[in-house]
Design a protein around this motif. Structure first.
Motif, PDB file in Angstrom:
ATOM      1  N   VAL A   1       3.076   9.863  -9.555  1.00 44.22           N
ATOM      2  CA  VAL A   1       2.302  10.332 -10.552  1.00 44.22           C
ATOM      3  C   VAL A   1       2.043  11.769 -10.699  1.00 44.22           C
ATOM      4  O   VAL A   1       1.739  12.649 -11.269  1.00 44.22           O
ATOM      5  CB  VAL A   1       1.140   9.310 -10.916  1.00 44.22           C
ATOM      6  N   VAL A   2       1.412  12.154  -9.378  1.00 42.35           N
ATOM      7  CA  VAL A   2       0.842  13.382  -9.136  1.00 42.35           C
ATOM      8  C   VAL A   2       1.901  14.736  -9.212  1.00 42.35           C
ATOM      9  O   VAL A   2       1.692  15.629  -9.918  1.00 42.35           O
ATOM     10  CB  VAL A   2       0.147  13.638  -7.756  1.00 42.35           C
ATOM     11  N   PHE A   3       2.974  14.205  -8.662  1.00 35.96           N
ATOM     12  CA  PHE A   3       3.998  14.993  -8.698  1.00 35.96           C
ATOM     13  C   PHE A   3       4.488  15.319 -10.010  1.00 35.96           C
ATOM     14  O   PHE A   3       4.730  16.373 -10.650  1.00 35.96           O
ATOM     15  CB  PHE A   3       5.420  14.525  -7.791  1.00 35.96           C
TER      16      PHE A   3
ATOM     17  N   ALA B   1       2.754  14.954 -12.925  1.00 35.63           N
ATOM     18  CA  ALA B   1       1.702  15.552 -13.562  1.00 35.63           C
ATOM     19  C   ALA B   1       1.760  17.302 -13.052  1.00 35.63           C
ATOM     20  O   ALA B   1       1.496  18.083 -14.016  1.00 35.63           O
ATOM     21  CB  ALA B   1       0.416  15.261 -13.236  1.00 35.63           C
ATOM     22  N   LEU B   2       1.888  17.690 -11.826  1.00 45.25           N
ATOM     23  CA  LEU B   2       2.136  19.051 -11.563  1.00 45.25           C
ATOM     24  C   LEU B   2       3.247  19.557 -12.030  1.00 45.25           C
ATOM     25  O   LEU B   2       3.210  20.787 -12.505  1.00 45.25           O
ATOM     26  CB  LEU B   2       1.928  19.096  -9.959  1.00 45.25           C
ATOM     27  N   CYS B   3       4.289  18.813 -12.204  1.00 45.97           N
ATOM     28  CA  CYS B   3       5.398  19.433 -12.791  1.00 45.97           C
ATOM     29  C   CYS B   3       5.234  19.557 -14.237  1.00 45.97           C
ATOM     30  O   CYS B   3       6.094  20.385 -14.982  1.00 45.97           O
ATOM     31  CB  CYS B   3       6.821  18.635 -12.418  1.00 45.97           C
ATOM     32  N   ALA B   4       4.425  18.805 -15.035  1.00 47.21           N
ATOM     33  CA  ALA B   4       4.196  18.774 -16.417  1.00 47.21           C
ATOM     34  C   ALA B   4       3.713  19.779 -16.841  1.00 47.21           C
ATOM     35  O   ALA B   4       3.644  20.491 -17.926  1.00 47.21           O
ATOM     36  CB  ALA B   4       3.478  17.560 -16.780  1.00 47.21           C
ATOM     37  N   VAL B   5       2.732  20.606 -16.041  1.00 57.52           N
ATOM     38  CA  VAL B   5       1.864  21.585 -16.413  1.00 57.52           C
ATOM     39  C   VAL B   5       2.678  22.946 -16.736  1.00 57.52           C
ATOM     40  O   VAL B   5       2.624  23.488 -17.737  1.00 57.52           O
ATOM     41  CB  VAL B   5       0.549  21.894 -15.415  1.00 57.52           C
ATOM     42  N   PRO B   6       3.669  23.208 -15.698  1.00 54.45           N
ATOM     43  CA  PRO B   6       4.566  24.315 -15.888  1.00 54.45           C
ATOM     44  C   PRO B   6       5.534  24.080 -17.033  1.00 54.45           C
ATOM     45  O   PRO B   6       5.619  24.939 -17.943  1.00 54.45           O
ATOM     46  CB  PRO B   6       5.237  24.421 -14.530  1.00 54.45           C
ATOM     47  N   LEU B   7       5.910  22.912 -17.206  1.00 54.62           N
ATOM     48  CA  LEU B   7       6.803  22.547 -18.301  1.00 54.62           C
ATOM     49  C   LEU B   7       6.040  22.831 -19.585  1.00 54.62           C
ATOM     50  O   LEU B   7       6.599  23.090 -20.523  1.00 54.62           O
ATOM     51  CB  LEU B   7       7.484  21.194 -18.337  1.00 54.62           C
ATOM     52  N   TRP B   8       5.020  22.393 -19.537  1.00 54.61           N
ATOM     53  CA  TRP B   8       4.078  22.663 -20.803  1.00 54.61           C
ATOM     54  C   TRP B   8       3.619  23.882 -21.295  1.00 54.61           C
ATOM     55  O   TRP B   8       3.821  24.543 -22.413  1.00 54.61           O
ATOM     56  CB  TRP B   8       2.649  21.767 -20.707  1.00 54.61           C
ATOM     57  N   LYS B   9       3.479  24.944 -20.398  1.00 53.08           N
ATOM     58  CA  LYS B   9       3.384  26.305 -20.327  1.00 53.08           C
ATOM     59  C   LYS B   9       4.563  26.914 -20.725  1.00 53.08           C
ATOM     60  O   LYS B   9       4.650  27.593 -21.626  1.00 53.08           O
ATOM     61  CB  LYS B   9       2.842  26.629 -19.143  1.00 53.08           C
ATOM     62  N   LEU B  10       5.739  26.323 -20.233  1.00 57.92           N
ATOM     63  CA  LEU B  10       6.794  26.886 -20.694  1.00 57.92           C
ATOM     64  C   LEU B  10       7.299  26.575 -21.945  1.00 57.92           C
ATOM     65  O   LEU B  10       8.001  27.316 -22.789  1.00 57.92           O
ATOM     66  CB  LEU B  10       8.119  26.121 -19.733  1.00 57.92           C
TER      67      LEU B  10
ATOM     68  N   ILE C   1       0.750  -1.170   0.019  1.00 58.94           N
ATOM     69  CA  ILE C   1      -0.122  -0.018   0.024  1.00 58.94           C
ATOM     70  C   ILE C   1       0.819   1.281  -0.159  1.00 58.94           C
ATOM     71  O   ILE C   1       0.644   2.270  -0.785  1.00 58.94           O
ATOM     72  CB  ILE C   1      -1.067   0.004   1.127  1.00 58.94           C
ATOM     73  N   ALA C   2       1.787   1.472   0.785  1.00 57.57           N
ATOM     74  CA  ALA C   2       2.918   2.295   0.865  1.00 57.57           C
ATOM     75  C   ALA C   2       3.507   2.422  -0.548  1.00 57.57           C
ATOM     76  O   ALA C   2       3.636   3.711  -0.920  1.00 57.57           O
ATOM     77  CB  ALA C   2       3.977   2.069   1.908  1.00 57.57           C
ATOM     78  N   GLY C   3       3.626   1.362  -1.291  1.00 62.33           N
ATOM     79  CA  GLY C   3       4.347   1.513  -2.386  1.00 62.33           C
ATOM     80  C   GLY C   3       3.442   2.174  -3.477  1.00 62.33           C
ATOM     81  O   GLY C   3       3.717   2.831  -4.525  1.00 62.33           O
ATOM     82  N   LEU C   4       2.065   1.756  -3.414  1.00 58.91           N
ATOM     83  CA  LEU C   4       1.121   2.141  -4.441  1.00 58.91           C
ATOM     84  C   LEU C   4       0.872   3.808  -4.085  1.00 58.91           C
ATOM     85  O   LEU C   4       0.639   4.682  -4.954  1.00 58.91           O
ATOM     86  CB  LEU C   4      -0.306   1.485  -4.308  1.00 58.91           C
ATOM     87  N   VAL C   5       0.861   4.127  -2.862  1.00 57.53           N
ATOM     88  CA  VAL C   5       0.606   5.656  -2.663  1.00 57.53           C
ATOM     89  C   VAL C   5       1.916   6.406  -3.087  1.00 57.53           C
ATOM     90  O   VAL C   5       1.632   7.498  -3.427  1.00 57.53           O
ATOM     91  CB  VAL C   5       0.579   5.738  -0.880  1.00 57.53           C
ATOM     92  N   ALA C   6       3.035   5.937  -2.772  1.00 57.59           N
ATOM     93  CA  ALA C   6       4.247   6.475  -3.342  1.00 57.59           C
ATOM     94  C   ALA C   6       4.252   6.619  -4.869  1.00 57.59           C
ATOM     95  O   ALA C   6       4.600   7.745  -5.302  1.00 57.59           O
ATOM     96  CB  ALA C   6       5.605   5.750  -2.732  1.00 57.59           C
TER      97      ALA C   6
END
Length: 169
Positions: free
Chosen positions: A16-18, A20-29, A6-11
């Protein structure tokens, strides 16, 4: 599933969220970089004609400056020629005016001397005539060859009368 799984799945989900969050600024950049690339292209397209015009302007200016330097050189030559002509004119006026002044001075002195001689002759003429009349026995002067002259239309009978009327005494 164990706690480790479970801890591995959460990590993994957090990763994936991290991402995704980093992809948005890179996409805008990436979009900003595309806009920057288009702006640079437009700037290059707009600058090229300006640079061509500037090149023509610089070329024309260079030609005008070379003409201006030629005109400046010609003006310097003309100025030198004008000063030379002024010096030569001064020399000519000196060479011409000095003899003219001396000639005018000589002519003036000669005229004065001639007037003085004329006055002296006029002053002595009556004395000579009076002396001649006294030697002839106080007879009036009758004219040429002691032959009486007939009076002219004005009643004058002698050269002395004519000289006296003409102011040549």
């Amino acid at each position: 599933m164990s706690w480790g799984e479970i801890a591995g799945l959460v990590a993994a989900g957090a990763a994936v969220v991290f991402v995704a969050l980093c992809a948005v600024p890179l996409w805008k950049l990436g979009g900003v970089m595309d806009e920057l690339r288009l702006s640079v292209r437009k700037l290059g397209e707009g600058t090229t004609p300006i640079l061509d015009e500037l090149k023509g302007t610089v070329s024309t200016t260079t030609q005008e400056i070379s003409r201006l330097s030629e005109v400046t050189e010609e003006l310097a030559k003309m100025s030198h020629s004008a000063s030379t002509m002024t010096e030569q004119a001064a020399n000519v006026s000196t060479v011409v005016s000095t003899p003219l002044v001396k000639t005018a001075e000589v002519v003036g002195r000669t005229a004065t001397a001639a007037r003085d001689v004329g006055r002296r002759v006029q002053e002595r003429r009556p004395r000579r005539q009076a002396t001649a009349q006294a030697q002839l026995g106080a007879q009036p002067h009758v004219g040429r060859g002691d032959v009486p002259q007939p009076p002219d239309s004005l009643g004058r009978t002698s050269e002395h009368d004519l000289d006296h009327e003409q102011g040549q005494l």
